[in-house]
Design an enzyme around this catalytic site. Structure first.
Site: not given
Length: 181
Positions: A45, A50, A92-93, A134-135, A138
């Protein structure tokens, strides 16, 4: 085009995203950039926030065995219903080299628009529900570490700030072939 992923403590991650008013060529390109960046990372994701684009756009693909088969490209996603609880280990990225258990809703319903201007409603549970929440976090300026204890969050923040002070780069560590949310 593969884009650079912002990392904690970059302040732009806290700004969240603005609703998309018009789906146009630039937006479609941003969505495609998100997709290739997510797969390259590798992740399951990624939110536009991000990559430094403050818009409410996310991409999610929890099927890392067959990339693209279950790919979701969502514009202005909103969680419209929640049910139950689940605890999932998240990474998380944008949060380098850290994972933690996070409590989320076990099942959710999400309304969103697709790049081809169709409104959709998704029912999700387990990993897909976690990834979507999660996304969407963001898009609201939240990282998964905002959902863990203050002590754990502060310890991680100190570690990152120390590395940055020492001039050492933040580099993601390989996760044994497991993509990150």
């Amino acid at each position: 085009m593969i884009r650079e992923i912002l990392h904690f403590p970059d302040a732009r991650l806290k700004q969240g995203g603005q609703s998309v008013a018009n789906i146009n060529g630039d937006l479609v390109q941003t969505v495609e950039d998100l997709v290739v960046t997510m797969y390259d990372a590798p992740g399951i994701g990624l939110a536009a926030v991000q990559i430094g684009v403050p818009q409410r756009i996310i991409v999610v693909d929890v099927n890392h065995e067959e990339p693209g088969k279950d790919l979701l490209k969502l514009i202005n996603p909103v969680i419209t219903a929640r049910e139950g609880e689940i605890i999932w280990e998240e990474g998380c990225l944008s949060v380098i080299d850290y994972t933690a258990d996070v409590k989320r809703s076990a099942k959710i319903e999400v309304k969103a628009w697709t790049p081809d201007e169709k409104e959709i409603v998704l029912q999700a549970e387990d990993l897909l529900a976690v990834a979507l929440q999660h996304e969407i976090d963001h898009l609201d300026g939240k990282l998964f570490i905002d959902r863990i204890s203050r002590l754990k969050r502060e310890l991680y923040a100190r570690k990152v700030k120390k590395l940055l002070r020492e001039g050492r780069p933040l580099e993601p560590q390989p996760r044994k072939g497991k993509p990150t949310i």
